[in-house]
Motif scaffolding. Sequence first.
Motif, PDB file in Angstrom:
ATOM      1  N   GLU A 189       1.967   4.119  -2.479  1.00 34.74           N
ATOM      2  CA  GLU A 189       1.257   3.285  -3.453  1.00 34.74           C
ATOM      3  C   GLU A 189       2.175   2.913  -4.620  1.00 34.74           C
ATOM      4  OE1 GLU A 189      -2.608   3.668  -6.414  1.00 34.74           O
ATOM      5  OE2 GLU A 189      -2.526   4.911  -4.608  1.00 34.74           O
ATOM      6  N   GLN A 190       2.978   3.868  -5.077  1.00 38.86           N
ATOM      7  CA  GLN A 190       3.880   3.612  -6.212  1.00 38.86           C
ATOM      8  C   GLN A 190       4.945   2.569  -5.886  1.00 38.86           C
ATOM      9  OE1 GLN A 190       5.463   7.461  -7.304  1.00 38.86           O
ATOM     10  NE2 GLN A 190       3.436   8.268  -7.826  1.00 38.86           N
ATOM     11  N   THR A 191       5.329   2.483  -4.613  1.00 39.66           N
ATOM     12  CA  THR A 191       6.404   1.553  -4.238  1.00 39.66           C
ATOM     13  C   THR A 191       5.881   0.236  -3.670  1.00 39.66           C
ATOM     14  OG1 THR A 191       6.561   2.567  -2.039  1.00 39.66           O
ATOM     15  CG2 THR A 191       8.011   3.432  -3.757  1.00 39.66           C
ATOM     16  N   PHE A 192       4.568   0.155  -3.430  1.00 44.29           N
ATOM     17  CA  PHE A 192       4.012  -1.066  -2.821  1.00 44.29           C
ATOM     18  C   PHE A 192       3.043  -1.797  -3.755  1.00 44.29           C
ATOM     19  CE2 PHE A 192       0.813  -3.203  -0.095  1.00 44.29           C
ATOM     20  CZ  PHE A 192       1.655  -4.119   0.535  1.00 44.29           C
ATOM     21  N   ILE A 193       2.121  -1.062  -4.343  1.00 42.58           N
ATOM     22  CA  ILE A 193       1.133  -1.688  -5.236  1.00 42.58           C
ATOM     23  C   ILE A 193       1.773  -1.840  -6.617  1.00 42.58           C
ATOM     24  CG2 ILE A 193      -1.234  -1.586  -6.124  1.00 42.58           C
ATOM     25  CD1 ILE A 193      -1.138  -1.849  -3.118  1.00 42.58           C
ATOM     26  N   LEU A 194       2.714  -2.763  -6.685  1.00 41.61           N
ATOM     27  CA  LEU A 194       3.474  -2.978  -7.921  1.00 41.61           C
ATOM     28  C   LEU A 194       2.772  -4.004  -8.818  1.00 41.61           C
ATOM     29  CD1 LEU A 194       7.115  -3.136  -6.481  1.00 41.61           C
ATOM     30  CD2 LEU A 194       5.895  -1.169  -7.417  1.00 41.61           C
ATOM     31  N   PRO A 195       3.044  -3.956 -10.118  1.00 38.18           N
ATOM     32  CA  PRO A 195       2.448  -4.941 -11.028  1.00 38.18           C
ATOM     33  C   PRO A 195       2.691  -6.381 -10.587  1.00 38.18           C
ATOM     34  CG  PRO A 195       3.508  -3.195 -12.285  1.00 38.18           C
ATOM     35  CD  PRO A 195       3.853  -2.940 -10.853  1.00 38.18           C
ATOM     36  N   SER A 196       3.853  -6.652 -10.024  1.00 40.07           N
ATOM     37  CA  SER A 196       4.168  -8.021  -9.588  1.00 40.07           C
ATOM     38  C   SER A 196       3.244  -8.464  -8.461  1.00 40.07           C
ATOM     39  CB  SER A 196       5.628  -8.110  -9.132  1.00 40.07           C
ATOM     40  OG  SER A 196       5.890  -7.170  -8.099  1.00 40.07           O
TER      41      SER A 196
ATOM     42  N   PRO B 293       6.949  -0.368   6.045  1.00 39.84           N
ATOM     43  CA  PRO B 293       8.160   0.051   5.332  1.00 39.84           C
ATOM     44  C   PRO B 293       8.103  -0.294   3.843  1.00 39.84           C
ATOM     45  CG  PRO B 293       8.545  -2.029   6.408  1.00 39.84           C
ATOM     46  CD  PRO B 293       7.155  -1.609   6.800  1.00 39.84           C
ATOM     47  N   GLY B 294       9.229  -0.116   3.160  1.00 39.69           N
ATOM     48  CA  GLY B 294       9.311  -0.417   1.732  1.00 39.69           C
ATOM     49  C   GLY B 294       9.469  -1.901   1.485  1.00 39.69           C
ATOM     50  N   TYR B 295       8.357  -2.616   1.508  1.00 39.03           N
ATOM     51  CA  TYR B 295       8.405  -4.091   1.417  1.00 39.03           C
ATOM     52  C   TYR B 295       8.957  -4.605   0.099  1.00 39.03           C
ATOM     53  CZ  TYR B 295       5.891  -4.790   5.790  1.00 39.03           C
ATOM     54  OH  TYR B 295       5.548  -4.823   7.112  1.00 39.03           O
ATOM     55  N   ALA B 296       8.878  -3.782  -0.950  1.00 34.36           N
ATOM     56  CA  ALA B 296       9.371  -4.250  -2.246  1.00 34.36           C
ATOM     57  C   ALA B 296      10.878  -4.515  -2.219  1.00 34.36           C
ATOM     58  CB  ALA B 296       9.034  -3.231  -3.331  1.00 34.36           C
ATOM     59  N   LYS B 297      11.564  -3.995  -1.191  1.00 31.23           N
ATOM     60  CA  LYS B 297      13.005  -4.241  -1.040  1.00 31.23           C
ATOM     61  C   LYS B 297      13.272  -5.581  -0.347  1.00 31.23           C
ATOM     62  CE  LYS B 297      13.803   0.726  -0.592  1.00 31.23           C
ATOM     63  NZ  LYS B 297      14.157   1.825   0.344  1.00 31.23           N
TER      64      LYS B 297
ATOM     65  N   PRO C  93      13.118  -9.672  -0.086  1.00 35.51           N
ATOM     66  CA  PRO C  93      13.052 -10.821  -0.998  1.00 35.51           C
ATOM     67  C   PRO C  93      11.675 -11.478  -0.978  1.00 35.51           C
ATOM     68  CG  PRO C  93      15.037 -10.906   0.376  1.00 35.51           C
ATOM     69  CD  PRO C  93      14.188  -9.802   0.916  1.00 35.51           C
ATOM     70  N   ASP C  94      11.147 -11.789  -2.167  1.00 37.28           N
ATOM     71  CA  ASP C  94       9.885 -12.522  -2.289  1.00 37.28           C
ATOM     72  C   ASP C  94       8.721 -11.785  -1.622  1.00 37.28           C
ATOM     73  OD1 ASP C  94       8.401 -14.711  -3.186  1.00 37.28           O
ATOM     74  OD2 ASP C  94       8.710 -15.845  -1.344  1.00 37.28           O
ATOM     75  N   PHE C  95       8.721 -10.453  -1.753  1.00 35.98           N
ATOM     76  CA  PHE C  95       7.736  -9.668  -1.005  1.00 35.98           C
ATOM     77  C   PHE C  95       6.294  -9.969  -1.431  1.00 35.98           C
ATOM     78  CE2 PHE C  95       6.649  -6.548  -4.256  1.00 35.98           C
ATOM     79  CZ  PHE C  95       5.570  -5.850  -3.746  1.00 35.98           C
ATOM     80  N   GLU C  96       6.096 -10.305  -2.687  1.00 35.05           N
ATOM     81  CA  GLU C  96       4.726 -10.569  -3.165  1.00 35.05           C
ATOM     82  C   GLU C  96       4.101 -11.753  -2.423  1.00 35.05           C
ATOM     83  OE1 GLU C  96       7.237  -8.908  -6.567  1.00 35.05           O
ATOM     84  OE2 GLU C  96       7.441 -10.520  -5.076  1.00 35.05           O
ATOM     85  N   SER C  97       4.880 -12.823  -2.276  1.00 30.92           N
ATOM     86  CA  SER C  97       4.370 -14.017  -1.584  1.00 30.92           C
ATOM     87  C   SER C  97       4.160 -13.755  -0.101  1.00 30.92           C
ATOM     88  CB  SER C  97       5.345 -15.191  -1.755  1.00 30.92           C
ATOM     89  OG  SER C  97       5.408 -15.589  -3.099  1.00 30.92           O
ATOM     90  N   VAL C  98       5.107 -13.053   0.504  1.00 30.39           N
ATOM     91  CA  VAL C  98       5.017 -12.774   1.942  1.00 30.39           C
ATOM     92  C   VAL C  98       3.775 -11.938   2.253  1.00 30.39           C
ATOM     93  CG1 VAL C  98       6.117 -11.595   3.891  1.00 30.39           C
ATOM     94  CG2 VAL C  98       7.510 -12.971   2.327  1.00 30.39           C
ATOM     95  N   ILE C  99       3.568 -10.866   1.504  1.00 33.35           N
ATOM     96  CA  ILE C  99       2.419  -9.988   1.755  1.00 33.35           C
ATOM     97  C   ILE C  99       1.104 -10.721   1.485  1.00 33.35           C
ATOM     98  CG2 ILE C  99       1.217  -7.916   0.959  1.00 33.35           C
ATOM     99  CD1 ILE C  99       3.641  -7.340   2.742  1.00 33.35           C
ATOM    100  N   THR C 100       1.057 -11.476   0.401  1.00 34.45           N
ATOM    101  CA  THR C 100      -0.170 -12.213   0.069  1.00 34.45           C
ATOM    102  C   THR C 100      -0.486 -13.256   1.130  1.00 34.45           C
ATOM    103  OG1 THR C 100       0.217 -11.861  -2.301  1.00 34.45           O
ATOM    104  CG2 THR C 100      -1.308 -13.619  -1.690  1.00 34.45           C
ATOM    105  N   ASP C 101       0.519 -14.010   1.542  1.00 39.05           N
ATOM    106  CA  ASP C 101       0.297 -15.034   2.581  1.00 39.05           C
ATOM    107  C   ASP C 101      -0.142 -14.394   3.892  1.00 39.05           C
ATOM    108  OD1 ASP C 101       0.996 -16.952   0.761  1.00 39.05           O
ATOM    109  OD2 ASP C 101       3.001 -17.329   1.574  1.00 39.05           O
ATOM    110  N   PHE C 102       0.446 -13.258   4.222  1.00 43.90           N
ATOM    111  CA  PHE C 102       0.047 -12.546   5.436  1.00 43.90           C
ATOM    112  C   PHE C 102      -1.425 -12.138   5.368  1.00 43.90           C
ATOM    113  CE2 PHE C 102      -0.712  -8.116   6.847  1.00 43.90           C
ATOM    114  CZ  PHE C 102      -0.883  -8.382   8.193  1.00 43.90           C
ATOM    115  N   LEU C 103      -1.835 -11.537   4.245  1.00 46.98           N
ATOM    116  CA  LEU C 103      -3.222 -11.092   4.106  1.00 46.98           C
ATOM    117  C   LEU C 103      -4.197 -12.271   4.153  1.00 46.98           C
ATOM    118  CD1 LEU C 103      -2.717  -8.351   1.353  1.00 46.98           C
ATOM    119  CD2 LEU C 103      -3.306  -7.977   3.760  1.00 46.98           C
ATOM    120  N   LEU C 104      -3.802 -13.386   3.562  1.00 46.01           N
ATOM    121  CA  LEU C 104      -4.639 -14.593   3.634  1.00 46.01           C
ATOM    122  C   LEU C 104      -4.805 -15.044   5.078  1.00 46.01           C
ATOM    123  CD1 LEU C 104      -3.429 -16.692   0.563  1.00 46.01           C
ATOM    124  CD2 LEU C 104      -5.736 -15.765   0.924  1.00 46.01           C
ATOM    125  N   ASP C 105      -3.716 -15.010   5.834  1.00 48.38           N
ATOM    126  CA  ASP C 105      -3.787 -15.380   7.256  1.00 48.38           C
ATOM    127  C   ASP C 105      -4.794 -14.505   7.992  1.00 48.38           C
ATOM    128  OD1 ASP C 105      -1.880 -17.308   6.890  1.00 48.38           O
ATOM    129  OD2 ASP C 105      -0.269 -16.241   7.931  1.00 48.38           O
TER     130      ASP C 105
END
Length: 310
Positions: free
Chosen positions: A20-27, A281-285, A287-299
């Motif tokens: 949670e600390q490495t994935f649910i980031l403020p960004s 895995p550690g998605y925060a590593k 590039p542009d992980f916020e957009s990728v994860i959000t777009d995936f969840l929307l899909d």
Amino acid sequence: MSNLPSELYRIGYALTSKKEQTFILPSLLSHAPQKGIVLTKVDPNKPLIQQVPFDCIIHKLYGSDWKQNLQDFTSQNPSIPIIDSPDYIEVLQNRISMLETVSKLKITNSGVPKQIAITEVTDMENLKLTFPLIAKPLDADGSETSHKLHLIFDNEGLKNLTAPFVLQEFVNHGGVVFKVYVAGKYFRCVKRKSLPDISEEKLVNLKGSLPFSQVSNLTAAGGGGGEGCDFEKTEMPPESLVEELVKGLREELRLNLFNFDVIRDGRNKDNYLVIDINYFPGYAKMPDFESVITDFLLDVVRKEQISGED
């Protein structure tokens, strides 16, 4: 808050505190609501059916109680996606079964290093493997012990290992590993520094074993630290090959959230070897992980919404 989309999707997440600390980031928490995704923490110790509503659940927890909790929830809410099925995730918790999926794909110019599982220390006669070897715990369950890897230089180095474990041939790869992060149809490939190449001449002087945490000491031991590695100039793998591996693994594993490590075979520069696959895995590593994860969840939620209207 008036700029938020009119329709919001509630995504429940159940993660270890470390994840949670490495994935649910403020960004991520800032970006996701702008696209209509609201991330909501799940209490894994309470029935999920008491914590609704959810439009989707993502998780990285193990154990029979959690698995039963998911099953109970799915039995009452079959249309709500669980990312991903615990049964499918289990394949990646064993270092032999994870790489067997790569071998099944039979993709040109790709494969896995030669490896075997050792369940008893008495099994180590006639290994038919070439030193140096990498020793890895058989279980890849995310625990601290599952990350304790060793570089083995000779038979003497095998003596202190605790079974069960996997022995994988070490392949010179220019000191660079390519990490491919996958989230549904989206993927990103990045390069990272890796173990240095070990020449046959220098292997003669290396004895016993060395924990990965001490591999940087190889230079002092005459192991070649970084020999042949020009990290900045190292070319990325062909995008077509990465795309083929992503598509094949996603279908074979039936998973959405994973990454895999690829190395360029030092014996054949056109050949690439998958050496490891990890769930969530550690998605925060990436590039542009916020957009990728959000777009995936929307899909995921929109696909479910469309299928529900059919």
